[in-house]
Write an enzyme that holds these catalytic residues in place. Structure first.
Site, PDB file in Angstrom:
ATOM      1  N   TYR A   1       8.838   6.858  -6.163  1.00 32.40           N
ATOM      2  CA  TYR A   1       9.013   6.105  -7.395  1.00 32.40           C
ATOM      3  C   TYR A   1       9.535   7.041  -8.487  1.00 32.40           C
ATOM      4  O   TYR A   1       9.845   8.202  -8.220  1.00 32.40           O
ATOM      5  CB  TYR A   1       7.705   5.420  -7.789  1.00 32.40           C
ATOM      6  CG  TYR A   1       7.232   4.424  -6.745  1.00 32.40           C
ATOM      7  CD1 TYR A   1       7.924   3.239  -6.517  1.00 32.40           C
ATOM      8  CD2 TYR A   1       6.105   4.686  -5.964  1.00 32.40           C
ATOM      9  CE1 TYR A   1       7.510   2.337  -5.549  1.00 32.40           C
ATOM     10  CE2 TYR A   1       5.685   3.782  -4.992  1.00 32.40           C
ATOM     11  CZ  TYR A   1       6.389   2.616  -4.791  1.00 32.40           C
ATOM     12  OH  TYR A   1       5.982   1.723  -3.827  1.00 32.40           O
TER      13      TYR A   1
ATOM     14  N   ALA B   1     -10.186 -19.610  14.818  1.00 28.97           N
ATOM     15  CA  ALA B   1     -10.419 -20.735  13.909  1.00 28.97           C
ATOM     16  C   ALA B   1     -11.741 -21.425  14.226  1.00 28.97           C
ATOM     17  O   ALA B   1     -12.534 -21.730  13.327  1.00 28.97           O
ATOM     18  CB  ALA B   1      -9.261 -21.722  13.994  1.00 28.97           C
TER      19      ALA B   1
END
Length: 477
Positions: A180, A403
């Protein structure tokens, strides 16, 4: 329900308090700053408040608020706060008040993406030390002029002012790693300037040292200031460990930096920036250890540390003073409390898939977790939100894939009497197949956790049974 086990004394170093600057932290476990995408039109949101509060409730010592952008030319992805805008302050107060009430401390990162951004988001040119594009985003940046550099230095000070006004315990200079903006000045890989901000290490460090001075001038000597540091570029002609050690020594010599958080890689090796399950655990530990050898300030180790024993060993070996378990805190905000309470077997491990956290940011939405459905939805699904059944019922769940297992666990937690039926001789469904793929074995930890939870809440698990309709109805669901 399964019971807690005695506290493992080998993990005691994790719970020793530590002082950073003038700020006492209750333990050695850190949730470093990371993108969340939760800012609404750039001020912090109530979603932020709930997200950080839950991690503080879970026992973590220090929390980082990610990459608040210090300047309008910086926006890696949308949904992050704007540190340069005073409108950020009221939202910061809400966050810090919530975190402090739960006993944790918090710092706000000050960052600029530099060439590793998108002008699509800012509608301004990218800024960089040199007009060389990011190897990942490939957009040509503008080589910063001297007045641009002055503006960035001042912007860091303004961001620090707003952090302090918002109740933050400190600030962390973010963009000293990852390629950065500030890191791109430090590294010959990205800095090809020929003026006083390029060439020698002294010149390449000039902007960083000015930023440190500007922040200190703004917040004073008694405020916590930390910094992210690149331990290695892993980029051609970039910084190596010896360079990082020298940078660390120079930055801390003045006494203006209170701690260093040591990371690695740039977008040239983008797969390492947020290392997924293809990478080994503790992969940047050696970089932290190298920096710790040459500085007198606390060092934070980062990089796939999600096992309590690994975290404690990093400290015991003297490789760091604190350990970051960041994605682990996303997967399970109660990690620290579970360690302390002897419930390590109940920890929901981060599996390093990156699908819910970082990948969703690039899909321009807020982060969550494929393993923890409450991540990012703490107000709706977080700790204390599950309603208990007024009239407990008999619930039958068919299929013990992830699930079905989660449905069974949730119903049982509500107080229902739950039977979970699976025709195979094991739980996990298709995740069992996925976990057999080389390099993807950690996916199996999703099944491991759900196995523990359905046992804890006394779900009646019946494997190897394909019941008929009449047999299901005979269970009186």
């Amino acid at each position: 329900m399964t019971s807690a086990k005695p506290f493992d004394r080998s993990l005691a170093p994790l719970f020793e308090p530590i002082t950073l600057g003038n700020v006492e932290i209750r333990n050695r476990i850190v949730m470093t700053g990371h993108g969340t995408g939760m800012a609404k039109d750039h001020p912090p949101s109530d979603q932020h408040v709930a997200y950080y509060r839950e991690r503080a409730m879970g026992g973590v010592g220090l929390i980082g608020m990610a990459f608040a952008q210090i300047h309008p030319t910086s926006q890696d992805v949308p949904g992050e706060p704007h540190a340069y805008d005073p409108a950020i302050v009221p939202g910061l107060w809400k966050i810090t008040d919530a975190v402090h009430r739960e006993g944790a401390r918090m710092v706000m990162q000050l960052g600029h993406g530099g060439r590793q951004g998108h002008s699509t988001f800012t509608e301004r040119a990218l800024w960089s030390p040199s007009n060389t594009p990011c190897p990942f985003n490939l957009e040509m940046p503008k080589e910063m002029e001297l007045e641009d550099i002055d503006e960035i230095v001042e912007a860091h000070a303004i961001g620090a002012r707003h952090a302090r006004e918002g109740g933050m315990d400190g600030v962390e200079i973010h963009s000293g790693y990852g390629g950065y903006l500030l890191a791109s000045f430090l590294s010959p890989f990205s800095n090809h300037r020929t003026d006083e901000y390029g060439g020698t290490l002294e010149n390449r460090m000039r902007i960083l040292l000015r930023v440190i001075d500007a922040i200190r001038d703004e917040v004073g000597s008694d405020y916590l200031v930390g910094m992210n540091l690149q331990g290695h570029d892993f980029s051609p002609g970039g910084l190596e460990v010896a360079d990082a050690q020298r940078i660390a020594q120079i930055c801390t010599a003045s006494g203006k930096i209170d701690y260093l958080c040591v990371k690695g890689a740039t977008y040239y090796e983008a797969h390492q920036n947020i290392p997924d399950m293809q990478h080994p655990k503790r992969l940047w530990e050696n970089l932290a250890a190298a920096i710790k050898q040459v500085v007198d300030v606390p060092v934070i180790a980062v990089g796939r540390i999600n096992e309590p024993a690994d975290a404690a060993e990093v400290l015991a070996l003297g490789h760091a003073d604190m350990v970051a378990m960041t994605r682990q805190q996303i997967a399970d905000p109660e990690t620290v409390n579970k360690i302390k309470e002897g419930r390590i077997h109940e920890i929901r491990r981060c599996i390093g898939c990156n699908q819910g956290c970082i990948d969703r940011l690039f899909a321009i939405t807020h982060s969550t977790c494929v393993h923890n459905p409450a991540a990012g939805y703490e107000r709706e699904l977080g700790v204390g939100t599950l309603l208990q059944a007024t009239f407990p019922r008999r619930v039958v769940v068919i299929g013990a894939g992830p699930a079905g297992m989660k449905a069974a666990e949730t119903a049982a937690r509500q107080g229902h009497n739950v039977t979970l039926i699976e025709r195979r001789d094991r739980t996990g469904g298709q995740l069992q197949m996925a976990a057999n793929i080389k390099g993807r074995e950690e996916i199996g930890q999703v099944i491991d956790h759900l196995d523990v939870m359905i046992a804890k809440f006394a779900v009646d698990l019946r494997l190897g049974w394909s019941p008929s309709v009449d047999e299901v109805l005979a269970l009186a669901p």
